[in-house]
Design an enzyme around this catalytic site. Structure first.
Site, short mmCIF file in Angstrom:
data_model
loop_
_atom_site.label_atom_id
_atom_site.label_comp_id
_atom_site.label_asym_id
_atom_site.label_seq_id
_atom_site.Cartn_x
_atom_site.Cartn_y
_atom_site.Cartn_z
N GLY A 103 -13.14 -21.50 6.15
CA GLY A 103 -11.96 -20.68 6.43
C GLY A 103 -10.85 -21.52 6.99
O GLY A 103 -10.83 -22.73 6.83
N CYS A 104 -9.88 -20.87 7.64
CA CYS A 104 -8.73 -21.54 8.26
C CYS A 104 -9.20 -22.19 9.54
O CYS A 104 -9.15 -21.57 10.58
CB CYS A 104 -7.70 -20.50 8.69
SG CYS A 104 -6.43 -20.20 7.54
N VAL A 105 -9.67 -23.41 9.47
CA VAL A 105 -10.17 -24.02 10.69
C VAL A 105 -9.19 -25.06 11.18
O VAL A 105 -9.28 -25.63 12.16
CB VAL A 105 -11.56 -24.64 10.51
CG1 VAL A 105 -12.58 -23.55 10.24
CG2 VAL A 105 -11.55 -25.60 9.37
#
Lengths: 105, 424
Positions: A103-105
């Protein structure tokens, strides 16, 4: 994919140092990876976090949300960072053999 | 100087008047093999029409759960120097004012440990250092913190780096000290910024007025937008100067040529609430009907100014389309005074986070949670009374929930006594 050997066990790692499969996890892995995650000595508390992550993963097929991890272990997030300096994702999940967070890490 | 890879397609982008990122990267590539390979990799992507970065990447610095975006190229055999190409987010000063001294030091650090490429700035606001290897992350972090007193920005399911518009630093319309507010949020919630603890990401943005130069209403889960609640300040002399053609409307945005402002057509008739009147000499504003849209002030900045009883409207829930569709923030608090130490605001934020952390599903933005559980539940959680200013229109369906406590007799009913009155 890099391969390393430690105490007679062979591990396949990706670039971030996560193992290729949860099934290939064994206690030696934790021993091997701890230093690169900034951990000198493994305590019971480290193991408690690792086991909670693994139980949850076996049951649900995903890693728990941070809030669930802190609730189940009873450790505040700050304390989890004291145990695992790179945090629950990069540190604890990696050591527990869970797949890499996405994901958006 | 000839570079390692031929880049015929990228070379095309050196033509034309706009500053060329290709020319810029080539200049750095002359001394940085990492950039040389980056150009080669991008050229290959242009050819294949596919990205050549692997999925994801989990790297970081000890103590933090975010701040670094890991990236690995999927053809390290061809482009070994971008086998690792991690991005570091550096927390920028609010509104991005710099001294050359700071930027020079930062460049020195990045020249030594990274690719030399940056993004000034990421759309959330961070100063972005573009491209380095895993072993350089801790050294860069050490030097940022020890030599520059700078910290990493946010990434992951946490509070992301807050940002504000230029604010009072150089705008006469700003009703808020946006820099101070952004700095306060950043410092107070460092823990929430560096160690992901939320169901998903959370962003703050602060704009000094409804022109919203940092797009807070569209790009922040919690948007802080400056406004006022007294009267627009009018300088009648200056209004007459616009009408007489001595002052150029809109600060010259539509041409600096002097012309008479057709105040009726360009201001009075365009006012969304029609609360203005021009009698040929004086401008009258019925402020009680003004929604503070900024139009008249934007047209005649020398004549009209926001009031002096200033504060912010707090709006929540903006997000991009994934998963449930794009949202702009909705009004939650129509007016809040925003003065240090911002206690009222902190209380609101903490109540909001408690509710979201308790009820938010994995990767559910605040705006989606409000949609799922309802604005009413959110208002209860943050202890705000419903207000007509929170809705565009009232609901048009009759599926209205009542709290059993508000209904005489509650929900417990006796079917038998009903049957006594109504036979089956």
């Amino acid at each position: 994919m890099a391969q390393i050997e430690y105490k007679g066990k062979v591990f396949n790692l990706d670039e971030d140092g996560f193992i290729d499969s949860f099934d290939n996890w064994c206690p030696e892995w934790v021993e091997y990876v701890k230093e690169s995650e900034g951990i000198q000595e493994l305590t019971e508390e480290h193991w408690k976090v690792i086991h909670v992550l693994q139980d949850y993963y076996r049951k649900h097929g995903i890693a728990p949300m941070v809030r669930i991890l802190t609730k189940v272990t009873g450790y505040k997030l700050k304390y989890i960072y004291e145990l695992f300096p790179s945090g629950p994702g990069k540190g604890a999940c990696k050591m527990a053999g869970l797949p890499k967070p996405t994901g958006c890490v | 100087m000839a570079l390692k890879h031929a880049t015929p397609m990228l070379d095309e982008l050196e033509k034309g008047p706009w500053p060329s990122f290709v020319t810029d990267i080539k200049r750095v590539a002359a001394r940085k093999p990492m950039c040389e390979d980056l150009l080669g990799l991008v050229e290959m992507s242009y050819e294949h029409k596919e990205g050549h970065w692997k999925h994801g990447g989990i790297v970081g610095v000890f103590g933090y759960g975010g701040g670094v975006i890991g990236r690995y190229c999927d053809r390290p055999d061809l482009f070994p120097n971008v086998a690792h190409f991690h991005t570091m987010r550096v927390n920028q000063p609010a509104s991005k004012f710099y001294t050359t001294e700071v930027l020079r030091k930062l460049c020195d650090i990045w020249e030594e440990h990274g690719s030399g490429l940056t993004n000034m700035h990421g759309s959330t606001g961070d100063l972005i250092l573009l491209g380095t290897t895993t072993d350089q992350l801790e050294p860069v972090f050490y030097r940022l913190t020890h030599e520059l007193g700078m910290d990493l920005g946010g990434s992951g399911s946490n509070m992301r780096t807050p940002e504000g518009c230029v604010g009072k630093a150089r705008c006469e319309w700003s009703c808020l000290d946006t820099q101070d507010i952004i700095y306060d949020i950043t410092m107070r919630y460092q823990d929430e910024l560096h160690r992901p603890m939320f169901p998903y990401k959370f962003k703050f943005k602060a704009s000094g007025c409804p022109n919203d130069c940092v797009a807070a209403i569209a790009r922040a889960d919690c948007s802080i937008i400056g406004t006022w609640r007294d009267k627009i300040r009018i300088d009648q002399e200056a209004v007459r100067a616009y009408v007489g053609g001595e002052l150029v409307p809109n600060g010259g945005s539509h041409g600096v040529e002097k012309r008479k402002l057709d105040i009726q057509k360009e201001v009075i008739d365009l006012c969304p609430t029609r609360c203005m009147e021009w009698d040929g000499k004086n401008l009258k504003i019925w402020d009680e009907d003004c929604t503070r849209c900024m139009h008249c002030i934007n047209v005649m900045p020398r004549a009209l100014r926001p009031g002096t009883d200033v504060g912010a409207t707090i709006l929540c829930g903006a997000k991009a389309p994934i998963l449930e569709g794009a949202q702009l923030s909705s009004v939650i608090i129509p007016f809040m005074k925003m003065e240090p130490p911002y206690e009222e605001f902190h209380e609101f934020v903490e109540k909001m986070w408690d509710w979201w952390m308790e009820h938010g599903k994995n990767r559910e933005r605040l705006g989606e949670l409000i949609q799922r559980l309802g604005l009413r539940e959110f208002l209860k959680a943050v202890e705000v009374q419903p207000d007509p200013r929170m809705v565009n229109t009232t609901r048009y369906n009759p599926y209205i929930f009542y709290d059993p406590a508000d209904v005489p007799g509650g929900w417990e009913r006796d079917a038998k006594s009903f049957r006594e009155r109504h036979h089956a």
